[in-house]
Design an enzyme around this catalytic site. Structure first.
Site, PDB file in Angstrom:
ATOM      1  N   SER A  56      -7.459 102.399 -71.936  1.00 34.96           N
ATOM      2  CA  SER A  56      -7.057 101.095 -72.442  1.00 34.96           C
ATOM      3  C   SER A  56      -8.170 100.107 -72.129  1.00 34.96           C
ATOM      4  O   SER A  56      -8.668 100.060 -70.997  1.00 34.96           O
ATOM      5  CB  SER A  56      -5.745 100.645 -71.791  1.00 34.96           C
ATOM      6  OG  SER A  56      -5.285  99.435 -72.356  1.00 34.96           O
ATOM      7  N   GLU A  57      -8.569  99.305 -73.112  1.00 39.98           N
ATOM      8  CA  GLU A  57      -9.776  98.490 -72.984  1.00 39.98           C
ATOM      9  C   GLU A  57      -9.709  97.484 -71.838  1.00 39.98           C
ATOM     10  O   GLU A  57     -10.744  97.030 -71.346  1.00 39.98           O
ATOM     11  CB  GLU A  57     -10.070  97.760 -74.286  1.00 39.98           C
ATOM     12  CG  GLU A  57      -9.085  96.672 -74.645  1.00 39.98           C
ATOM     13  CD  GLU A  57      -9.514  95.904 -75.890  1.00 39.98           C
ATOM     14  OE1 GLU A  57     -10.020  94.788 -75.746  1.00 39.98           O
ATOM     15  OE2 GLU A  57      -9.321  96.428 -77.004  1.00 39.98           O
ATOM     16  N   ASN A  58      -8.500  97.114 -71.403  1.00 37.97           N
ATOM     17  CA  ASN A  58      -8.400  96.134 -70.320  1.00 37.97           C
ATOM     18  C   ASN A  58      -8.733  96.725 -68.955  1.00 37.97           C
ATOM     19  O   ASN A  58      -8.723  96.009 -67.960  1.00 37.97           O
ATOM     20  CB  ASN A  58      -7.014  95.488 -70.305  1.00 37.97           C
ATOM     21  CG  ASN A  58      -5.891  96.501 -70.180  1.00 37.97           C
ATOM     22  OD1 ASN A  58      -5.947  97.570 -70.775  1.00 37.97           O
ATOM     23  ND2 ASN A  58      -4.859  96.172 -69.438  1.00 37.97           N
ATOM     24  N   HIS A  96     -13.531  95.349 -66.386  1.00 41.05           N
ATOM     25  CA  HIS A  96     -13.616  95.255 -67.841  1.00 41.05           C
ATOM     26  C   HIS A  96     -14.985  95.707 -68.351  1.00 41.05           C
ATOM     27  O   HIS A  96     -15.098  96.385 -69.382  1.00 41.05           O
ATOM     28  CB  HIS A  96     -13.350  93.808 -68.262  1.00 41.05           C
ATOM     29  CG  HIS A  96     -12.713  93.684 -69.607  1.00 41.05           C
ATOM     30  ND1 HIS A  96     -12.413  92.484 -70.189  1.00 41.05           N
ATOM     31  CD2 HIS A  96     -12.320  94.613 -70.507  1.00 41.05           C
ATOM     32  CE1 HIS A  96     -11.879  92.669 -71.375  1.00 41.05           C
ATOM     33  NE2 HIS A  96     -11.800  93.952 -71.597  1.00 41.05           N
ATOM     34  N   SER A  99     -15.107  99.396 -68.297  1.00 38.64           N
ATOM     35  CA  SER A  99     -14.275  99.925 -69.370  1.00 38.64           C
ATOM     36  C   SER A  99     -15.050  99.962 -70.685  1.00 38.64           C
ATOM     37  O   SER A  99     -15.003 100.957 -71.419  1.00 38.64           O
ATOM     38  CB  SER A  99     -13.017  99.058 -69.515  1.00 38.64           C
ATOM     39  OG  SER A  99     -12.218  99.502 -70.588  1.00 38.64           O
TER      40      SER A  99
END
Length: 229
Positions: A56-58, A96, A99
Site C-alpha cells: 500500500s503506497e502509504n 513514504h 514505499s
C-alpha cells in the site's frame, strides 16, 4: 461529445465478484500494489497460502485483509484509501519515501488500480474526469509506470452510460501504455499490441453485449470463457 453506450438488460457482476476474479490472477511470490477504491476489495480474496505480498503506497509492505471483527480494527493500520486492514506475519511499516522507492525501482510485479478509462494501447486515466475542478494524480503515475504490469478494475460503463473501454483516452492520462488486463462487471480483457482481446464474459452475457458497451473494437479469441462468479 460523450457517446452513450448500450448496457445489457441482464445481471452484471457485483464489485465483489469482479474483485474475486482479479484476485485469482495474482500469482504466488508477486509483490502487488493495491490502489484506492475497488482494488482494496481484492485483498480479502487472495488466499493466504499463495504468499502474495501486498503493498500500500502509504507505507505498508505485507498488507492483509480487513479485520473480521470491529473490535480488532487498529486506527493506526489503514490502507491508502483509509480503510482498516491487517498486517501479515513479517509485514512492515515503511517511510513514504521507501514505499515509493519500491514502486519506482521496478520491484512491483503488478499494480491493481481503479480506472475511469483504459485505451486500446494500454493508456490509463484514473485521476480526473473532464470538467472536474478537483482531482490529484497522487502516486498512481509512479506506481503504474514502475510496475511490471498493471491490472485495471472498474465498472464497464460510467454512471452516465459512457464508455470506459475506449480507443483513445478523452480524460487526462495517468500513465501511457501500462495496462495489461482489465476487469469489469461485464468482462475480462487483455491489452495487446493489436488492441483489446475479450478473454471472458460475465455469466449470461455474449461477446456482442460487451462490444456494444465499448468504444473500441474488441478482438475475439477462438474460445470465449465465462467468468466463474
Amino acid at each position: 461529445m460523450t457517446r452513450i453506450m448500450t448496457k445489457p438488460d441482464k445481471p452484471l457482476l457485483t464489485r465483489d465478484q469482479v474483485a474475486k476474479r482479479l484476485a485469482a490472477d495474482l500469482e504466488a511470490d508477486w509483490v502487488v500494489n493495491i490502489g484506492i477504491g475497488m482494488p482494496t476489495m481484492a485483498v480479502q480474496y487472495v488466499p493466504p497460502e499463495r504468499d502474495v505480498i501486498l503493498h500500500s503506497e502509504n507505507g505498508i509492505i505485507g498488507m492483509g485483509p480487513p479485520p473480521e471483527r470491529e473490535e480488532d480494527i487498529d486506527r493506526d493500520l489503514m490502507s491508502a484509501g483509509k480503510g482498516p486492514v491487517t498486517l501479515i506475519p513479517g509485514g512492515a511499516f515503511v517511510h513514504h519515501a521507501d514505499s515509493f522507492s519500491l514502486a519506482r525501482g521496478g520491484r512491483l510485479d503488478c499494480a491493481v488500480l481503479g480506472a475511469f478509462q483504459v485505451a486500446a494501447n494500454g493508456d490509463l486515466a484514473n485521476w480526473k474526469v473532464l470538467g472536474a475542478s478537483a482531482g490529484n494524480i497522487g502516486g498512481a503515475m509512479d506506481i503504474a509506470v514502475g510496475a511490471r504490469q498493471t491490472f485495471a478494475i472498474m465498472t464497464h460503463l460510467s454512471k452516465d452510460g459512457s464508455a470506459k473501454i475506449v480507443e483513445s483516452l478523452t480524460y487526462p492520462p495517468t500513465a501511457l501504455g501500462v495496462v495489461t488486463r482489465v476487469y469489469t462487471d461485464m468482462a475480462v480483457l487483455s491489452v495487446t499490441e493489436k488492441g483489446f482481446v475479450l478473454e471472458e464474459v460475465a455469466p449470461g452475457l455474449t461477446a456482442e453485449d460487451v462490444q456494444a458497451a465499448c468504444d473500441a473494437e474488441l478482438i475475439l479469441p477462438d474460445t470465449l470463457c465465462e467468468i466463474a462468479a
